[in-house]
Every structure is written in structure tokens, then in C-alpha cells.
Design a protein around this motif. Structure first.
Motif, mmCIF file in Angstrom:
data_model
loop_
_atom_site.group_PDB
_atom_site.id
_atom_site.type_symbol
_atom_site.label_atom_id
_atom_site.label_comp_id
_atom_site.label_asym_id
_atom_site.label_seq_id
_atom_site.Cartn_x
_atom_site.Cartn_y
_atom_site.Cartn_z
ATOM 1 N N SER A 160 53.721 46.340 82.735
ATOM 2 C CA SER A 160 54.432 47.520 82.480
ATOM 3 C C SER A 160 54.125 48.408 81.585
ATOM 4 N N SER A 161 53.440 48.245 80.523
ATOM 5 C CA SER A 161 53.530 48.925 79.346
ATOM 6 C C SER A 161 52.510 48.192 78.160
ATOM 7 N N SER A 162 52.125 49.064 77.321
ATOM 8 C CA SER A 162 51.343 48.456 76.144
ATOM 9 C C SER A 162 52.631 48.173 74.938
ATOM 10 N N VAL A 163 52.384 47.021 74.200
ATOM 11 C CA VAL A 163 53.373 46.825 73.035
ATOM 12 C C VAL A 163 52.847 46.633 71.830
ATOM 13 N N GLU A 164 52.959 47.379 70.840
ATOM 14 C CA GLU A 164 52.373 47.083 69.585
ATOM 15 C C GLU A 164 52.823 45.875 68.904
ATOM 16 N N VAL A 165 51.934 45.050 68.702
ATOM 17 C CA VAL A 165 52.406 43.823 68.086
ATOM 18 C C VAL A 165 52.135 43.954 66.393
ATOM 19 N N ILE A 166 52.978 43.909 65.577
ATOM 20 C CA ILE A 166 52.893 44.002 64.115
ATOM 21 C C ILE A 166 53.134 42.820 63.292
ATOM 22 N N PRO A 167 52.135 42.064 62.794
ATOM 23 C CA PRO A 167 52.483 40.897 61.796
ATOM 24 C C PRO A 167 53.608 40.909 60.995
ATOM 25 N N VAL A 168 54.487 40.059 61.086
ATOM 26 C CA VAL A 168 55.663 40.007 60.385
ATOM 27 C C VAL A 168 55.690 38.833 59.385
ATOM 28 N N GLU A 169 55.885 39.215 58.012
ATOM 29 C CA GLU A 169 56.236 38.059 57.215
ATOM 30 C C GLU A 169 57.585 37.654 57.300
ATOM 31 N N ILE A 170 58.139 36.364 57.317
ATOM 32 C CA ILE A 170 59.342 35.986 57.566
ATOM 33 C C ILE A 170 59.882 35.402 56.198
ATOM 34 N N LYS A 171 60.896 36.091 55.637
ATOM 35 C CA LYS A 171 61.323 35.718 54.109
ATOM 36 C C LYS A 171 62.650 34.890 54.714
ATOM 37 N N LYS A 172 62.791 33.509 53.927
ATOM 38 C CA LYS A 172 64.024 32.844 54.082
ATOM 39 C C LYS A 172 64.909 33.040 52.678
ATOM 40 N N ILE A 173 65.841 33.418 53.005
ATOM 41 C CA ILE A 173 66.847 33.613 51.735
ATOM 42 C C ILE A 173 68.226 32.950 52.083
ATOM 43 N N PRO A 174 69.040 32.631 50.933
ATOM 44 C CA PRO A 174 70.360 32.072 50.878
ATOM 45 C C PRO A 174 71.372 33.180 51.375
ATOM 46 N N ALA A 175 72.397 33.012 51.836
ATOM 47 C CA ALA A 175 73.403 33.932 52.390
ATOM 48 C C ALA A 175 73.981 34.584 50.951
ATOM 49 N N LEU A 176 74.178 33.956 49.986
ATOM 50 C CA LEU A 176 74.730 34.612 48.715
ATOM 51 C C LEU A 176 73.746 35.615 48.292
ATOM 52 N N ALA A 191 71.581 37.243 50.294
ATOM 53 C CA ALA A 191 71.551 38.251 51.129
ATOM 54 C C ALA A 191 72.772 39.194 50.984
ATOM 55 N N ARG A 192 73.911 38.578 50.411
ATOM 56 C CA ARG A 192 75.222 39.406 50.300
ATOM 57 C C ARG A 192 74.860 40.346 49.188
ATOM 58 N N THR A 193 74.197 39.842 48.040
ATOM 59 C CA THR A 193 74.201 40.774 46.643
ATOM 60 C C THR A 193 72.843 41.324 46.858
ATOM 61 N N GLN A 194 71.976 41.204 47.585
ATOM 62 C CA GLN A 194 70.510 41.971 47.668
ATOM 63 C C GLN A 194 70.533 42.698 49.103
ATOM 64 N N PHE A 195 71.714 43.050 49.985
ATOM 65 C CA PHE A 195 71.492 43.713 51.067
ATOM 66 C C PHE A 195 70.773 45.100 51.226
ATOM 67 N N GLY A 196 71.103 45.891 50.210
ATOM 68 C CA GLY A 196 70.344 47.116 50.361
ATOM 69 C C GLY A 196 69.003 46.960 50.185
ATOM 70 N N GLN A 197 68.310 45.941 49.277
ATOM 71 C CA GLN A 197 67.141 45.824 49.181
ATOM 72 C C GLN A 197 66.280 45.248 50.399
ATOM 73 N N ILE A 198 67.121 44.241 51.038
ATOM 74 C CA ILE A 198 66.627 43.734 52.243
ATOM 75 C C ILE A 198 66.374 44.814 53.272
ATOM 76 N N LEU A 199 67.436 45.734 53.506
ATOM 77 C CA LEU A 199 67.258 46.619 54.530
ATOM 78 C C LEU A 199 66.055 47.463 54.121
ATOM 79 N N LYS A 200 66.045 48.006 52.926
ATOM 80 C CA LYS A 200 64.504 48.633 52.567
ATOM 81 C C LYS A 200 63.199 47.886 52.987
ATOM 82 N N GLU A 201 63.218 46.478 52.771
ATOM 83 C CA GLU A 201 61.980 45.825 53.144
ATOM 84 C C GLU A 201 62.028 45.375 54.700
ATOM 85 N N VAL A 202 63.024 45.496 55.404
ATOM 86 C CA VAL A 202 63.048 45.131 56.844
ATOM 87 C C VAL A 202 62.697 46.387 57.498
ATOM 88 N N HIS A 203 63.189 47.435 56.936
ATOM 89 C CA HIS A 203 62.975 48.999 57.695
ATOM 90 C C HIS A 203 61.443 49.155 58.151
#
Length: 109
Positions: free
Chosen positions: A9-25, A27-39
Motif C-alpha cells: 500500500s505504501s513505502s515506509v522509511e526504515v531507519i536503523p535504530v540503536e537500542i539502549k538498555k537502561i535501568p528504571a532508576l 530512566a527516572r532521573t534522566q527522562f529529559g535526556q532520554i526524550l531528546k535522544e529518542v526524538h
């Protein structure tokens, strides 16, 4: 590197994605930075609690792509059901699972 994957039905752009694993704690303390990286869509974050993956954080664009793909798959199932109105839901579900298993098997080989 960006590639374009074409579907029926359409063409989909596939972008290679780095997957970072981080502990929940972290993630809580670095949430703003994570949002910037993921955006940007080139990083996804897998948040773990005691080493167990709990949630994934992906860009809004990737989220919308995943939901659109999911909706397209359900539309296929709905079309199958409309063509086979006398088939029981259980039979249709079984046939769809078999078809998906076969497609996934072919992709691995």
C-alpha cells in the motif's frame, strides 16, 4: 543510512535504530535526556527493572508507524473475515496464525 522499504500500500522509511538498555532508576532521573535522544528516531530505549525489560521508549514517528502497520494487519484480517462469513472466528484466527508463522519462517531462511 536510511533505506526505503516498499509494501503493497505504501513505502515506509526504515531507519536503523540503536537500542539502549537502561535501568528504571536511570530512566527516572534522566527522562529529559532520554526524550531528546529518542526524538530523532535513531535511538530507542528499553527500560529494565531488575534486569527484566519493562517498557520501550520510541520516537513518536516510530510509534505512529507501528500503529499504522498494526491497523493494516487488522484490516487484512477483517477482509478475510468478510470473505468467509460462515467461518468461525477460531478457524480464521488459526489460519492467520499459520500464515504468519509461514511468512516469518521464510524471512528467517
Amino acid at each position: 543510512m536510511r533505506t526505503t522499504q516498499t509494501t503493497q500500500s505504501s513505502s515506509v522509511e526504515v531507519i536503523p535504530v540503536e537500542i539502549k538498555k537502561i535501568p528504571a532508576l536511570e530512566a527516572r532521573t534522566q527522562f529529559g535526556q532520554i526524550l531528546k535522544e529518542v526524538h530523532g528516531g535513531e535511538v530507542a530505549v528499553l527500560v529494565e527493572k531488575s534486569g527484566v525489560p519493562m517498557v520501550g521508549i520510541i520516537s513518536a514517528q516510530e510509534f505512529q508507524r507501528v500503529i499504522a502497520e498494526r491497523d493494516a494487519r487488522f484490516q487484512v484480517i477483517d477482509r478475510i473475515r468478510r470473505r468467509l462469513p460462515s467461518a468461525m472466528d477460531r478457524e480464521v484466527d488459526r489460519d492467520v496464525r499459520r500464515a504468519l508463522t509461514e511468512v516469518r519462517r521464510r524471512r528467517r531462511t
